[in-house]
Design a protein around this motif. Structure first.
Motif, mmCIF file in Angstrom:
data_model
loop_
_atom_site.group_PDB
_atom_site.id
_atom_site.type_symbol
_atom_site.label_atom_id
_atom_site.label_comp_id
_atom_site.label_asym_id
_atom_site.label_seq_id
_atom_site.Cartn_x
_atom_site.Cartn_y
_atom_site.Cartn_z
ATOM 1 N N PRO A 72 32.734 -23.558 -2.780
ATOM 2 C CA PRO A 72 32.790 -25.097 -2.698
ATOM 3 C C PRO A 72 33.744 -25.476 -1.855
ATOM 4 C CG PRO A 72 33.897 -24.170 -4.686
ATOM 5 C CD PRO A 72 33.258 -22.972 -3.958
ATOM 6 N N PHE A 73 33.412 -26.854 -1.329
ATOM 7 C CA PHE A 73 34.344 -27.329 -0.419
ATOM 8 C C PHE A 73 34.609 -28.787 -0.909
ATOM 9 C CE2 PHE A 73 29.872 -27.884 1.144
ATOM 10 C CZ PHE A 73 29.918 -29.246 1.116
ATOM 11 N N HIS A 74 35.820 -29.207 -0.574
ATOM 12 C CA HIS A 74 36.382 -30.550 -0.863
ATOM 13 C C HIS A 74 35.885 -31.523 0.097
ATOM 14 C CE1 HIS A 74 39.004 -33.005 -3.712
ATOM 15 N NE2 HIS A 74 39.207 -33.684 -2.647
ATOM 16 N N VAL A 75 35.279 -32.818 -0.458
ATOM 17 C CA VAL A 75 34.622 -33.748 0.496
ATOM 18 C C VAL A 75 36.067 -34.688 0.628
ATOM 19 C CG1 VAL A 75 33.221 -35.561 0.944
ATOM 20 C CG2 VAL A 75 32.209 -33.452 -0.390
ATOM 21 N N ALA A 76 36.270 -34.897 2.092
ATOM 22 C CA ALA A 76 37.495 -35.966 2.245
ATOM 23 C C ALA A 76 36.899 -36.899 3.400
ATOM 24 C CB ALA A 76 38.827 -35.058 2.634
ATOM 25 N N LEU A 77 37.069 -38.212 2.901
ATOM 26 C CA LEU A 77 37.062 -39.022 4.154
ATOM 27 C C LEU A 77 38.020 -40.058 4.372
ATOM 28 C CD1 LEU A 77 34.692 -42.020 3.402
ATOM 29 C CD2 LEU A 77 35.349 -40.376 1.347
ATOM 30 N N THR A 78 38.455 -40.407 5.529
ATOM 31 C CA THR A 78 39.614 -41.197 5.859
ATOM 32 C C THR A 78 39.099 -42.832 5.864
ATOM 33 O OG1 THR A 78 39.433 -41.001 8.269
ATOM 34 C CG2 THR A 78 41.280 -39.748 7.034
ATOM 35 N N ALA A 79 39.732 -43.761 5.139
ATOM 36 C CA ALA A 79 39.360 -45.117 5.172
ATOM 37 C C ALA A 79 40.419 -46.238 5.257
ATOM 38 C CB ALA A 79 38.441 -45.085 4.015
ATOM 39 N N THR A 80 40.223 -47.135 5.434
ATOM 40 C CA THR A 80 40.912 -48.386 5.416
ATOM 41 C C THR A 80 40.640 -49.279 4.230
ATOM 42 O OG1 THR A 80 39.706 -49.875 6.629
ATOM 43 C CG2 THR A 80 40.977 -48.377 7.990
ATOM 44 N N PHE A 110 36.089 -34.665 -4.367
ATOM 45 C CA PHE A 110 36.110 -35.872 -3.641
ATOM 46 C C PHE A 110 37.414 -36.748 -3.520
ATOM 47 C CE2 PHE A 110 35.079 -40.020 -1.879
ATOM 48 C CZ PHE A 110 33.992 -39.758 -0.688
ATOM 49 N N THR A 111 37.907 -36.893 -2.236
ATOM 50 C CA THR A 111 38.997 -37.747 -2.096
ATOM 51 C C THR A 111 38.675 -38.845 -0.978
ATOM 52 O OG1 THR A 111 40.502 -36.120 -3.057
ATOM 53 C CG2 THR A 111 41.459 -37.836 -1.641
ATOM 54 N N ARG A 112 39.019 -39.902 -1.280
ATOM 55 C CA ARG A 112 39.025 -41.033 -0.275
ATOM 56 C C ARG A 112 40.442 -41.060 0.244
ATOM 57 N NH1 ARG A 112 38.883 -47.541 -0.565
ATOM 58 N NH2 ARG A 112 40.160 -47.099 -2.309
ATOM 59 N N ILE A 113 40.639 -40.657 1.505
ATOM 60 C CA ILE A 113 42.064 -40.760 1.911
ATOM 61 C C ILE A 113 42.338 -42.225 2.585
ATOM 62 C CG2 ILE A 113 43.782 -39.750 3.236
ATOM 63 C CD1 ILE A 113 42.000 -36.969 3.626
ATOM 64 N N LEU A 114 42.877 -43.123 1.675
ATOM 65 C CA LEU A 114 43.259 -44.537 2.275
ATOM 66 C C LEU A 114 44.552 -44.653 3.155
ATOM 67 C CD1 LEU A 114 42.239 -47.304 1.859
ATOM 68 C CD2 LEU A 114 43.717 -47.718 -0.322
ATOM 69 N N HIS A 115 44.489 -44.828 4.187
ATOM 70 C CA HIS A 115 45.481 -45.010 4.977
ATOM 71 C C HIS A 115 45.973 -46.366 5.441
ATOM 72 C CE1 HIS A 115 43.160 -45.444 8.652
ATOM 73 N NE2 HIS A 115 42.335 -44.477 8.288
ATOM 74 N N SER A 116 45.784 -47.202 4.633
ATOM 75 C CA SER A 116 46.372 -48.738 4.447
ATOM 76 C C SER A 116 47.887 -48.724 3.824
ATOM 77 C CB SER A 116 45.427 -49.444 3.990
ATOM 78 O OG SER A 116 44.125 -49.499 4.637
ATOM 79 N N GLY A 117 48.129 -47.867 3.204
ATOM 80 C CA GLY A 117 49.467 -48.095 2.638
ATOM 81 C C GLY A 117 49.724 -48.630 1.335
#
Length: 368
Positions: A72-80, A110-117
């Motif tokens: 299995p792999f972890h799904v990661a996407l970067t977002a604002t 699954f992780t949404r990596i929210l780089h808005s702080g």
């Protein structure tokens, strides 16, 4: 499936050359970065005010996938937190949930990596971790420059159970269940026709010295979609971040690469670490240029789809019928978008149907 080989290991001479070659960052860039403690730990400055990264590593040994074993792999996407990013993330997450447990899938968490702080209104809907954006002014309006920095932070602070990670983007839709396409130390990536290392050798030699071999050792890829072992990504990510900043700080490179600069930076960073990718054309399709779904796994709807009512493509000219994600910069598209006219390729029809299904089933869709 293409496996590219013949990489060289880093030599002491290369490491010296690398340090010298990366010692010319501007004073202002260093000042901005070093005032931010969290990012400065990943960046090394020398007496000349330059920025470079830790020594590279050799490519790991090839590992074959055990028969019938699930990896299995972890799904990661970067977002604002912009409305434009949020509605795409909601559709992407909907189709992740639909495909995750179907036969053939090896998708894990699954992780949404929210780089808005700071948190936004999707925290309860989509598994999310908050990371910091780059220091003010460092991205120079190029928002995707935050992506490698976001991955550096996430990999440092998150607990990730899976051994592999899929780096994905908000405008990806899982059209079929996705297996793990990587093989041990060989990540899997989609080859982009517009990433051309051989045609940009003069520029790339600023970041990929001759001691590392021919520029064809740089894969024609971006960072997404890529399935990669977690420990490899932990080593590549700081380099990817630094190369991105260096490229952006070089006017000639910035002008030449434009919006794909960060993609080139990931490809260069991987090659500097001796990592090459299995190139999978079936990883993804991109309407309107790819006409059929076939056995591909992801729809990437980055291009506008413009057609007349005869079903003829009018790319570059607004169509009588069109679907373009950029038409919805300030808020989500309405539910039940009109289907394209007869004669439009399967890929475009499928895209609109999948968007419509997601928007029909996601609660409070009109929320920005």
């Amino acid at each position: 499936m293409i496996v590219r080989r013949n990489m060289r290991r880093a030599s002491p001479l290369f490491l010296v050359t690398l340090v010298l070659g990366f010692c010319f960052a501007t004073y202002n860039l260093v000042t901005i970065v070093m005032h931010n403690r969290s990012i400065s730990k990943w960046m090394v400055d020398d007496s000349n005010g330059g920025i470079f990264f830790d020594p590279v590593i050799g490519r790991p040994e090839n590992m074959s996938k055990p028969k019938n074993a699930k990896l299995p792999f972890h799904v990661a996407l970067t977002a604002t937190d912009a409305p434009y990013s949020k509605w795409q993330c909601r559709i992407m997450y909907y189709w992740y949930k639909k495909q995750k447990d179907l036969p053939g899938s090896e998708m894990g968490g699954f992780t949404r990596i929210l780089h808005s702080g700071s948190p936004d209104n999707l925290m309860d809907e989509i598994p999310t971790i908050i990371v910091d954006p780059l220091p003010a002014g460092l991205d120079r309006g190029y928002i995707v420059l935050n992506r490698p920095w976001a991955f550096v932070q996430w990999l440092e602070k998150a607990t990730i159970e899976e051994e592999y990670i899929l780096m994905a983007e908000p405008d990806h839709i899982f059209v079929t269940p996705l297996p793990n396409l990587a093989h041990g130390g060989y990540p899997a990536a989609f080859p982009f026709f517009y990433i051309k290392p051989a045609q940009n050798e003069k520029l790339l030699r600023k970041f990929f010295p001759e001691e590392m071999g021919p520029v064809t050792n740089i894969d024609p890829i971006g960072n997404s979609p890529v399935i990669i072992k977690k420990d490899l990504l932990e080593k590549i990510s700081p380099t990817w971040m630094n190369v991105s900043l260096k490229m952006k700080d070089d006017p000639e490179t910035d002008k030449a690469f434009g919006w794909v600069l960060e993609m080139y930076a990931y490809a260069v960073a991987s090659a500097l670490h001796g990592v090459q990718h299995i190139l999978r054309k079936d990883f993804m399709l991109q309407p309107p240029w790819d006409l059929e779904i076939g056995k591909k796994f992801i729809i990437h709807y980055t291009y506008g789809c413009d057609y007349n009512m005869k079903g003829e493509l009018t790319y570059g000219k607004l169509g009588e019928w069109r679907f373009d994600k950029r038409s919805f910069l300030r808020g989500p598209p309405p539910r039940n978008l009109p289907l394209p006219p007869s004669g439009v390729p399967e890929s475009v029809v499928t895209l609109v149907k999948m968007v419509n299904e997601a928007t029909a089933n996601i609660p409070n869709w009109d929320t920005e």
